[in-house]
Motif scaffolding. Structure first.
Motif, PDB file in Angstrom:
ATOM      1  N   TYR A 184       0.538  -1.219  -0.679  1.00 14.06           N
ATOM      2  CA  TYR A 184       0.075   0.068   0.037  1.00 14.06           C
ATOM      3  C   TYR A 184       0.994   1.267   0.138  1.00 14.06           C
ATOM      4  O   TYR A 184       0.158   2.327  -0.147  1.00 14.06           O
ATOM      5  N   ASN A 233       4.175   2.373  -4.503  1.00 13.60           N
ATOM      6  CA  ASN A 233       3.259   2.031  -5.890  1.00 13.60           C
ATOM      7  C   ASN A 233       3.791   3.339  -6.752  1.00 13.60           C
ATOM      8  O   ASN A 233       4.247   4.176  -6.634  1.00 13.60           O
ATOM      9  N   TYR A 284      -2.371   8.268  -2.275  1.00 12.07           N
ATOM     10  CA  TYR A 284      -3.685   6.837  -2.762  1.00 12.07           C
ATOM     11  C   TYR A 284      -4.618   6.988  -2.162  1.00 12.07           C
ATOM     12  O   TYR A 284      -6.107   7.853  -2.564  1.00 12.07           O
ATOM     13  N   SER A 319      -7.900  -0.492  -7.387  1.00  8.26           N
ATOM     14  CA  SER A 319      -6.377   0.099  -8.182  1.00  8.26           C
ATOM     15  C   SER A 319      -6.467   0.634  -9.188  1.00  8.26           C
ATOM     16  O   SER A 319      -5.606   0.861 -10.510  1.00  8.26           O
ATOM     17  N   VAL A 326      -3.163   1.783 -10.066  1.00  4.00           N
ATOM     18  CA  VAL A 326      -2.358   2.199  -9.266  1.00  4.00           C
ATOM     19  C   VAL A 326      -1.547   0.468  -8.604  1.00  4.00           C
ATOM     20  O   VAL A 326      -2.447  -0.433  -8.643  1.00  4.00           O
ATOM     21  N   ASP A 360       0.649  -1.745  -7.012  1.00  2.00           N
ATOM     22  CA  ASP A 360       1.309  -2.029  -5.671  1.00  2.00           C
ATOM     23  C   ASP A 360       2.646  -2.905  -5.936  1.00  2.00           C
ATOM     24  O   ASP A 360       2.125  -3.754  -6.247  1.00  2.00           O
TER      25      ASP A 360
END
Length: 270
Positions: A76, A79, A145, A161, A168, A170
């Motif tokens: 998290y 990214n 985020y 995501s 995004v 991860d």
């Protein structure tokens, strides 16, 4: 005379440092790249060191056998925010704070067929005006985020995501899909010729035990500092693996092999 310990100024190390107590201990907070340099130059005695830095300096560094900052699955806070599929990225802005996340990103993009131009930049999502991908880590990534979320879902499995055209990725989750192993972002390292006193290692273990026992309190404090929802920080922190257990060591070894580096750790034995 004080003993200097290095910690990056990120929420994910708060459970390790919040309750650190010990006579003569001095905590130095700095980005991972700065801590790596201070450790190698002897300005700090023991530090959380990025795994890439450790793997490239194994001949000079020792390792605490039971400390890490690792995850199995999503982290998290490391990214890649991007506007195109990974294989179609042309220009990517890289964080200046970490070498490990940069090495991991380059590995993953190469395997995805991407050949972007990379450039180190300071900043956040505004960099997407000039780049089609930007790598953010630590607190900056969490804030970015959280700023995209319209509401916090009931379960972390529902965390999105994609936000319209913005995706995004991860990096730790991408690593898990590749290897089915944890990804180790940091280890505790010291110069081999100057191992830390046993009392210092014991103080670190006491602080970690107390920090993990009071994780809710730690998460609320970090959520207030970052200006994000406490539940998001709680999930973020309880997701970490802080003990360099066997799966983490296998993950670290796999990262070394992926980079073409040896894996011959020298562990602290006191």
């Amino acid at each position: 005379m004080s003993y200097r310990l290095g910690f990056p100024p990120y929420a994910n190390v708060a459970p390790l440092v919040r309750f650190l107590e010990g006579e003569g201990l001095e905590v130095v907070h700095a980005p991972p790249t700065a801590l790596n340099r201070l450790l190698l130059e002897g300005e700090i005695g023991l530090s959380l060191a990025s795994s890439f830095f450790y793997l490239t300096h194994q001949e000079a560094l020792g390792l605490l056998p039971d400390f890490s900052v690792a995850v199995l699955g999503p982290v998290y806070s490391v990214n890649l925010f991007h506007k195109k599929p990974l294989s179609e990225l042309h220009r990517v802005a890289l964080t200046t704070e970490s070498a490990t996340s940069v090495a991991l990103l380059k590995l993953l993009l190469k395997e995805a067929g991407g050949k972007p131009e990379y450039r180190r930049e300071e900043g956040g999502l505004e960099l997407l005006e000039a780049y089609d991908g930007v790598l953010l880590i630590g607190d900056r990534a969490i804030r970015a985020y959280a700023g995209l979320l319209k509401a916090l879902p009931e379960t972390p499995h529902a965390l999105p995501s994609a936000f319209g055209a913005l995706r995004v990725t991860d990096l730790a989750m991408a690593w898990f899909r590749r290897t089915r192993l944890p990804f180790v972002f940091a280890v505790w390292a010291y110069r081999l010729e100057d191992p830390p006193p046993k009392a210092v290692v014991q103080a670190l273990r006491r602080a970690r035990r107390k920090g993990l026992a009071q994780l809710g309190e730690v998460a609320r404090g970090e959520a207030e500092r970052l200006g994000v929802h406490p539940a998001l920080l709680e999930h973020y922190l309880w997701n970490f693996r802080y003990h360099l257990e066997e799966p983490d060591r296998l993950g670290l070894k796999a990262f070394a092999e992926a980079l073409g580096l040896p894996f011959r750790p020298s562990f602290y034995s006191a």
